[in-house]
Design an enzyme around this catalytic site. Sequence first.
Site, PDB file in Angstrom:
ATOM      1  N   GLU A 145      12.936  -9.009   1.859  1.00 60.72           N
ATOM      2  CA  GLU A 145      12.058  -7.930   2.314  1.00 60.72           C
ATOM      3  C   GLU A 145      12.809  -6.607   2.154  1.00 60.72           C
ATOM      4  O   GLU A 145      13.969  -6.495   2.567  1.00 60.72           O
ATOM      5  CB  GLU A 145      11.695  -8.157   3.777  1.00 60.72           C
TER       6      GLU A 145
ATOM      7  N   ALA B 159       2.820  -0.917   4.808  1.00 61.46           N
ATOM      8  CA  ALA B 159       2.244  -1.035   6.152  1.00 61.46           C
ATOM      9  C   ALA B 159       1.789  -2.457   6.485  1.00 61.46           C
ATOM     10  O   ALA B 159       1.646  -2.794   7.663  1.00 61.46           O
ATOM     11  CB  ALA B 159       1.090  -0.054   6.314  1.00 61.46           C
TER      12      ALA B 159
ATOM     13  N   HIS C  69       3.685  -4.776   9.194  1.00 57.68           N
ATOM     14  CA  HIS C  69       3.466  -4.775  10.635  1.00 57.68           C
ATOM     15  C   HIS C  69       2.165  -5.441  11.051  1.00 57.68           C
ATOM     16  O   HIS C  69       1.942  -5.627  12.251  1.00 57.68           O
ATOM     17  CB  HIS C  69       3.461  -3.330  11.152  1.00 57.68           C
TER      18      HIS C  69
ATOM     19  N   ASP D 234       1.718 -16.010   5.971  1.00 55.49           N
ATOM     20  CA  ASP D 234       1.281 -17.376   5.651  1.00 55.49           C
ATOM     21  C   ASP D 234       1.450 -17.683   4.163  1.00 55.49           C
ATOM     22  O   ASP D 234       1.888 -18.774   3.793  1.00 55.49           O
ATOM     23  CB  ASP D 234      -0.173 -17.591   6.074  1.00 55.49           C
TER      24      ASP D 234
ATOM     25  N   ASN E 203       8.208  -5.358  -0.838  1.00 56.77           N
ATOM     26  CA  ASN E 203       8.097  -4.201   0.043  1.00 56.77           C
ATOM     27  C   ASN E 203       6.623  -4.167   0.427  1.00 56.77           C
ATOM     28  O   ASN E 203       5.798  -3.633  -0.313  1.00 56.77           O
ATOM     29  CB  ASN E 203       8.514  -2.911  -0.654  1.00 56.77           C
TER      30      ASN E 203
ATOM     31  N   HIS F  30      12.613  -2.267   2.561  1.00 62.55           N
ATOM     32  CA  HIS F  30      11.974  -1.033   3.043  1.00 62.55           C
ATOM     33  C   HIS F  30      12.845   0.130   2.608  1.00 62.55           C
ATOM     34  O   HIS F  30      14.056   0.118   2.838  1.00 62.55           O
ATOM     35  CB  HIS F  30      11.800  -1.054   4.565  1.00 62.55           C
ATOM     36  N   ILE F  31      12.246   1.116   1.986  1.00 59.66           N
ATOM     37  CA  ILE F  31      12.983   2.271   1.479  1.00 59.66           C
ATOM     38  C   ILE F  31      13.578   3.067   2.632  1.00 59.66           C
ATOM     39  O   ILE F  31      14.736   3.475   2.590  1.00 59.66           O
ATOM     40  CB  ILE F  31      12.067   3.139   0.599  1.00 59.66           C
ATOM     41  N   SER F  32      12.784   3.287   3.666  1.00 62.04           N
ATOM     42  CA  SER F  32      13.273   4.033   4.829  1.00 62.04           C
ATOM     43  C   SER F  32      13.853   3.055   5.854  1.00 62.04           C
ATOM     44  O   SER F  32      13.613   1.848   5.791  1.00 62.04           O
ATOM     45  CB  SER F  32      12.144   4.839   5.472  1.00 62.04           C
TER      46      SER F  32
ATOM     47  N   ARG G  71       6.671   0.391  13.659  1.00 62.19           N
ATOM     48  CA  ARG G  71       7.279   0.010  12.379  1.00 62.19           C
ATOM     49  C   ARG G  71       8.449  -0.957  12.561  1.00 62.19           C
ATOM     50  O   ARG G  71       8.985  -1.486  11.597  1.00 62.19           O
ATOM     51  CB  ARG G  71       7.771   1.242  11.623  1.00 62.19           C
TER      52      ARG G  71
ATOM     53  N   ARG H  63       4.593  11.136  -2.182  1.00 64.02           N
ATOM     54  CA  ARG H  63       4.242  11.028  -0.764  1.00 64.02           C
ATOM     55  C   ARG H  63       5.508  11.097   0.082  1.00 64.02           C
ATOM     56  O   ARG H  63       6.400  10.269  -0.069  1.00 64.02           O
ATOM     57  CB  ARG H  63       3.514   9.706  -0.526  1.00 64.02           C
TER      58      ARG H  63
ATOM     59  N   PRO I 270       0.799  -1.220   0.000  1.00 62.89           N
ATOM     60  CA  PRO I 270       0.000   0.000   0.000  1.00 62.89           C
ATOM     61  C   PRO I 270       0.836   1.276   0.000  1.00 62.89           C
ATOM     62  O   PRO I 270       1.879   1.356   0.636  1.00 62.89           O
ATOM     63  CB  PRO I 270      -0.833  -0.103   1.278  1.00 62.89           C
ATOM     64  N   ASN I 271       0.323   2.228  -0.740  1.00 61.52           N
ATOM     65  CA  ASN I 271       0.836   3.593  -0.858  1.00 61.52           C
ATOM     66  C   ASN I 271       2.115   3.710  -1.678  1.00 61.52           C
ATOM     67  O   ASN I 271       2.570   4.819  -1.935  1.00 61.52           O
ATOM     68  CB  ASN I 271       1.026   4.247   0.517  1.00 61.52           C
TER      69      ASN I 271
ATOM     70  N   TYR J 204      10.878   9.029   1.651  1.00 56.33           N
ATOM     71  CA  TYR J 204      10.922   7.988   0.626  1.00 56.33           C
ATOM     72  C   TYR J 204      11.651   8.390  -0.652  1.00 56.33           C
ATOM     73  O   TYR J 204      11.811   7.574  -1.549  1.00 56.33           O
ATOM     74  CB  TYR J 204       9.503   7.525   0.293  1.00 56.33           C
TER      75      TYR J 204
ATOM     76  N   ARG K 281      12.314   4.879  12.972  1.00 54.63           N
ATOM     77  CA  ARG K 281      11.008   5.521  12.905  1.00 54.63           C
ATOM     78  C   ARG K 281      10.149   5.083  14.093  1.00 54.63           C
ATOM     79  O   ARG K 281      10.653   4.617  15.098  1.00 54.63           O
ATOM     80  CB  ARG K 281      10.369   5.191  11.553  1.00 54.63           C
TER      81      ARG K 281
END
Length: 183
Positions: A134, A113, A116, A123, A110, A136-138, A147, A54, A46-47, A59, A143
């Site tokens: 996995e 959200a 978490h 699963d 990625n 994550h950009i940040s 997170r 954003r 998402p996002n 990001y 943070r």
Amino acid sequence: MIAGKACGMSSARARNSHRPVSGGKRPDSQRKADPVTGTIYVLNGPNLNLLGKRQPEIYGHETLADVETACLSQAESYGLGVRFLQSNAEHQLIDWIHEAREDGAAIVINPGAFTHTSIAILDALNTFEGPVMEVHISNVHKREEFRRHSYVSLRADGVIAGCGTQGYLLAIDRVARLVAATN
């Protein structure tokens, strides 16, 4: 885990990391003798469709299309294909993970959200037999507290956080090596 400054890039350079250096060719010492075959599923949660618009202070300014172009180029250098996908819907990500069980050599995810919150994505990933990275950009560890927990990490073969969009390329490098080791 690769995080933050450990990536060895300034934030300005990380924002531009998709641009190939010296014509985009790997030095012979880094190029694989036998190309690996298969498709890497690069899944975005998402996002991430808003990447570049954003919170660019977190990001970066690259768009998801920029990331896709970089991933395609990186995977091609290993002889791999990419299926690059994004959804704001948890069920769609799960369907793509199920699809990867039949058609994918590896998954780079990625989860946004869903990292978490989604036991369902965990699963689904547990049904996939190939390597999973996995991304994550940040740097999620710098943070908010919530997170710092990842369900996806329970399945992932590696986690890359805080390297900007270069993290996707690092993940492709890693899964290419893992796929080659199993061939």
